[in-house]
Design a protein around this motif. Structure first.
Motif, short mmCIF file in Angstrom:
data_model
loop_
_atom_site.label_atom_id
_atom_site.label_comp_id
_atom_site.label_asym_id
_atom_site.label_seq_id
_atom_site.Cartn_x
_atom_site.Cartn_y
_atom_site.Cartn_z
N THR A 100 0.84 -1.19 0.00
CA THR A 100 0.00 0.00 0.00
C THR A 100 0.88 1.25 0.00
N GLU A 101 0.27 2.37 -0.39
CA GLU A 101 1.03 3.63 -0.38
C GLU A 101 1.47 4.03 1.02
N ASP A 193 1.76 11.64 -14.02
CA ASP A 193 0.60 11.41 -13.16
C ASP A 193 -0.68 11.35 -13.99
N ARG A 324 6.08 6.18 -4.73
CA ARG A 324 4.80 6.55 -4.11
C ARG A 324 3.68 6.60 -5.15
N ARG A 325 3.97 7.14 -6.32
CA ARG A 325 2.95 7.25 -7.37
C ARG A 325 2.46 5.87 -7.78
N THR A 327 2.55 2.98 -6.09
CA THR A 327 1.76 2.31 -5.05
C THR A 327 0.39 2.97 -4.90
N ARG A 328 0.32 4.28 -5.11
CA ARG A 328 -0.99 4.94 -5.06
C ARG A 328 -1.90 4.44 -6.18
N ASP A 331 -3.24 1.06 -5.30
CA ASP A 331 -4.30 1.21 -4.29
C ASP A 331 -5.61 1.67 -4.94
N LEU A 332 -5.51 2.63 -5.84
CA LEU A 332 -6.71 3.16 -6.49
C LEU A 332 -7.33 2.12 -7.42
N TYR A 345 -7.04 10.50 -9.20
CA TYR A 345 -5.68 10.24 -8.72
C TYR A 345 -5.34 11.13 -7.52
#
Length: 347
Positions: A100-101, A193, A324-325, A327-328, A331-332, A345
């Protein structure tokens, strides 16, 4: 920091044995000193000069080890990486870097506090096909990309006799965490992003206990980006299709490095990473089709950059912001599949 970085591996399965050990063993700036594994015979067969230990704790306790590669089951990555950092070791974590983030953020913050490097192994940035695509985009061969599709399929039916951890249910298991980080990292590296994330994650193989299929749409204002992977595709030829304002590029086949590594070939051979002609892609523009010779793939630059980041303070090829991007987005994707919604996002 000594001129030669002393390295330890935790885990000696596919990743440790066939991806990291060969590249570390032929690079004079690294010395693969110690491996923690449940497979001592495999370690000694690869190189009898490498020290084997039974546990990661024994490896972490070695004060001579500068750098540790975490090559263990997904759900153990963060705990092992945390222990390595607590022992003042630099760490490279196999994908996924974290499940996870928030876990990724905690690990990256610990690395900063310890004055150590923590980075992710995203080797597919140096695949032959991806390097070829980046060259075409840099040269403007396609114009502005408006449609990007990437697939990474395999035919991996369930073997009832197999006991691989990858086929056992659990946190961080399944194709999204296995092949997903490759596809996502490439797309995010190209386009930055996204605005939105939409995903379907499913089980499609008979008797599978883990999600083995995903399709993810990354939303951008000026292009469509689709990523898909299935473990039930017998004819898994299509890899990339890119369409731009000036042309299209269609590419099949997989980078040749993994198959050569599995044949115990070492990456210091003169023809390393060259793709056979039947895997070259085709560029369509100006009313004609042109076969494009693939740029040789080579994961060596990852290790070269890693050395420079540890010894000379260079920026790592895979930055904390990129970790981080990614893992985010994962998660999303999980949340989008759960709720059947398109997820923004920026939360």
């Amino acid at each position: 920091m000594p001129t030669v970085v002393q390295v330890g591996l935790v885990g000696f399965g596919l990743s440790g044995r066939y991806f990291h050990a060969p590249f570390l063993s032929v690079n004079p700036r690294f010395h693969l000193k110690k491996i923690a594994s449940s497979r001592p015979d495999a370690v000694h067969q690869f190189d009898a000069g490498i020290e084997w230990v039974a546990t990661a704790d024994e490896l972490f306790a070695d004060p001579s080890i500068d750098l540790v590669f975490i090559c263990t089951p997904n759900e153990t990555h963060v705990d092992y990486a945390r222990k390595a950092l607590e022992h003042k070791k630099h760490v490279v974590v196999e994908k996924p870097f974290a499940i996870t983030e928030p876990e990724a953020i905690d690990l990256l913050e610990l690395a900063e506090q310890q004055g150590c490097l923590a980075t992710a192994y995203q080797n597919r940035r140096w695949d032959s096909d991806f390097l070829t695509i980046k060259r075409l985009l840099a040269n403007g061969a396609l114009g502005a990309v408006v449609d990007y599709e990437c697939r990474y399929d395999r035919f991996s039916p369930i073997d009832p006799k197999a006991r691989s951890w990858k086929e056992q249910p659990g946190v961080g298991r399944g194709n999204l965490y296995n092949l997903g980080p490759h596809l996502l990292d490439q797309a995010l590296n190209l386009f930055g992003d996204p605005e939105t994330v939409q995903a379907t994650i499913r089980i499609i193989r008979p008797d599978s206990h883990v999600a083995d299929y995903f399709d993810i749409k990354l939303g951008y204002a000026d292009k469509v980006v689709r990523l898909e992977s299935s473990l039930m595709i017998y004819h898994n030829q299509l890899r990339y299709s890119l369409h731009g304002t000036k042309g299209s590029f269609i590419k099949g086949g997989l980078d040749a490095q993994e198959e050569r590594l599995r044949l115990n070939q070492l990456p210091n051979e003169a023809t390393w990473g060259s793709e056979p002609e039947d895997r070259w892609g085709t560029l369509y523009r100006d009313g004609r089709a042109e076969l494009v010779e693939s740029q040789p793939g080579n994961y060596t630059p990852f290790y070269d950059n890693l050395y420079e980041a540890i010894v000379n303070g260079a920026e790592p090829a895979i930055t904390p912001a990129e970790i981080r991007r990614l893992t985010r987005v994962i998660d999303l994707a999980v949340e989008s599949n759960r709720t059947q919604r398109v997820m923004p996002y920026v939360l």
